[in-house]
Design a protein around this motif. Sequence first.
Motif, mmCIF file in Angstrom:
data_model
loop_
_atom_site.group_PDB
_atom_site.id
_atom_site.type_symbol
_atom_site.label_atom_id
_atom_site.label_comp_id
_atom_site.label_asym_id
_atom_site.label_seq_id
_atom_site.Cartn_x
_atom_site.Cartn_y
_atom_site.Cartn_z
ATOM 1 N N GLY A 164 0.768 -1.043 0.078
ATOM 2 C CA GLY A 164 0.065 0.008 -0.101
ATOM 3 C C GLY A 164 0.817 1.121 -0.047
ATOM 4 N N GLU A 165 0.655 2.158 1.113
ATOM 5 C CA GLU A 165 1.455 3.349 1.127
ATOM 6 C C GLU A 165 2.841 3.256 1.910
ATOM 7 O OE1 GLU A 165 0.738 6.242 -0.745
ATOM 8 O OE2 GLU A 165 -0.889 4.718 -1.560
ATOM 9 N N LYS A 166 3.160 2.009 2.462
ATOM 10 C CA LYS A 166 4.073 1.761 3.425
ATOM 11 C C LYS A 166 5.315 1.189 2.733
ATOM 12 C CE LYS A 166 1.611 3.180 7.088
ATOM 13 N NZ LYS A 166 2.061 4.551 7.374
ATOM 14 N N ARG A 167 6.349 1.874 2.918
ATOM 15 C CA ARG A 167 7.591 1.217 2.107
ATOM 16 C C ARG A 167 8.910 0.983 3.014
ATOM 17 N NH1 ARG A 167 5.374 6.082 0.008
ATOM 18 N NH2 ARG A 167 4.105 5.797 -1.881
ATOM 19 N N ASN B 179 11.703 8.227 0.087
ATOM 20 C CA ASN B 179 10.174 8.040 0.596
ATOM 21 C C ASN B 179 10.007 6.715 1.358
ATOM 22 O OD1 ASN B 179 9.447 10.448 -0.574
ATOM 23 N ND2 ASN B 179 9.367 9.611 -2.589
ATOM 24 N N LEU B 180 10.945 6.231 2.222
ATOM 25 C CA LEU B 180 10.775 5.177 2.815
ATOM 26 C C LEU B 180 10.191 5.366 4.327
ATOM 27 C CD1 LEU B 180 14.021 3.406 2.374
ATOM 28 C CD2 LEU B 180 11.908 2.643 1.360
ATOM 29 N N ASN C 154 13.232 11.584 5.303
ATOM 30 C CA ASN C 154 11.934 12.272 4.767
ATOM 31 C C ASN C 154 10.872 12.345 6.100
ATOM 32 O OD1 ASN C 154 9.704 10.238 4.228
ATOM 33 N ND2 ASN C 154 11.554 9.263 3.632
ATOM 34 N N PRO C 155 9.955 13.223 5.996
ATOM 35 C CA PRO C 155 9.075 13.219 7.167
ATOM 36 C C PRO C 155 8.506 11.817 7.341
ATOM 37 C CG PRO C 155 8.691 14.922 5.677
ATOM 38 C CD PRO C 155 9.562 13.934 4.846
ATOM 39 N N HIS C 156 8.279 10.860 6.436
ATOM 40 C CA HIS C 156 7.607 9.621 6.903
ATOM 41 C C HIS C 156 8.415 8.675 7.642
ATOM 42 C CE1 HIS C 156 4.758 10.911 4.073
ATOM 43 N NE2 HIS C 156 5.585 11.068 3.057
ATOM 44 N N VAL C 157 9.669 8.781 7.771
ATOM 45 C CA VAL C 157 10.699 7.828 8.226
ATOM 46 C C VAL C 157 10.191 7.540 9.897
ATOM 47 C CG1 VAL C 157 13.106 7.327 9.111
ATOM 48 C CG2 VAL C 157 12.783 8.295 6.810
ATOM 49 N N LYS C 158 10.033 6.537 10.169
ATOM 50 C CA LYS C 158 9.683 6.141 11.509
ATOM 51 C C LYS C 158 11.166 5.376 12.142
ATOM 52 C CE LYS C 158 6.246 3.494 14.442
ATOM 53 N NZ LYS C 158 4.947 2.838 14.170
#
Length: 265
Positions: A136-139, A159-160, A208-212
């Motif tokens: 989905g939207e997760k990478r 964008n990971l 990037n802002p998505h990095v957890k």
Amino acid sequence: MRFTSIASGSSGNSSYIGTDHTHVLVDVGVTMKAVNQGLHALDLELSDVQAIFLTHEHIDHIRAVGTISRKYQIPIYGTLGTLREVMLNRTLGDFATDLLQPILPDAVTTVGDLSVIPFSIDHDAADPVGYRIEAGEKRVAVATDMGHYDDYIVSHLENLDAMVVEANHDVRMLSTGPYPMSLKRRILSDHGHLSNESSGHLIDRILNPHVKHVFLGHLSKENNLPELALKTVQQEIDGSDSDYRAGDFDISVAQRDRISDIIEL
């Protein structure tokens, strides 16, 4: 989506990526017992795994592939060069050739609800790759055993949400350590391994802002220290001109001989 390192280091590597419906491993460079122990922490068994993706044929990435494939009949994906070398490695024993599934860099392979995209890397192996895996939207991505990185590799790591990135050695420890000069040159070459500094530079480029979470992986037991790798990577990020600082993200060293934190995405 869940993501973790089951083991990571110069002695053996394996990563898990999965969803509620699909479970895959990237590399099985430790014993089957160690892989099983990691999966048990995820409430899984090897019988739940639908695919094993190999980055390359070095023993610290394929140690258990023969044993696991014979017992569980799990498909094994790798480039033609990797699979050819695996077949030639008689220490792995015999396994069914119909389990071997060739892949091409940049071509998407779908397993359940996971999309797996291999990308070429430079290492002293037949045809090595890293992997970007999407649900989905997760990478997420596994990017180790790289002598260097370039814009092509960076493009596959953008964008990971989470990643394993190599931080193999401290250059000074390697340079002054006991390894023979030929091995030192190999590790430092463009077909060797990323240093702590280079790892920090690469991670800084792909934040990037998505990095957890960022795992630092494939640390050398002889030429690195976990606290040194973490400190060096953090310093490289903090000293850069980017908008990010190391404290903005969770960064940890992947455990050498046991499962690391389980990242829920």
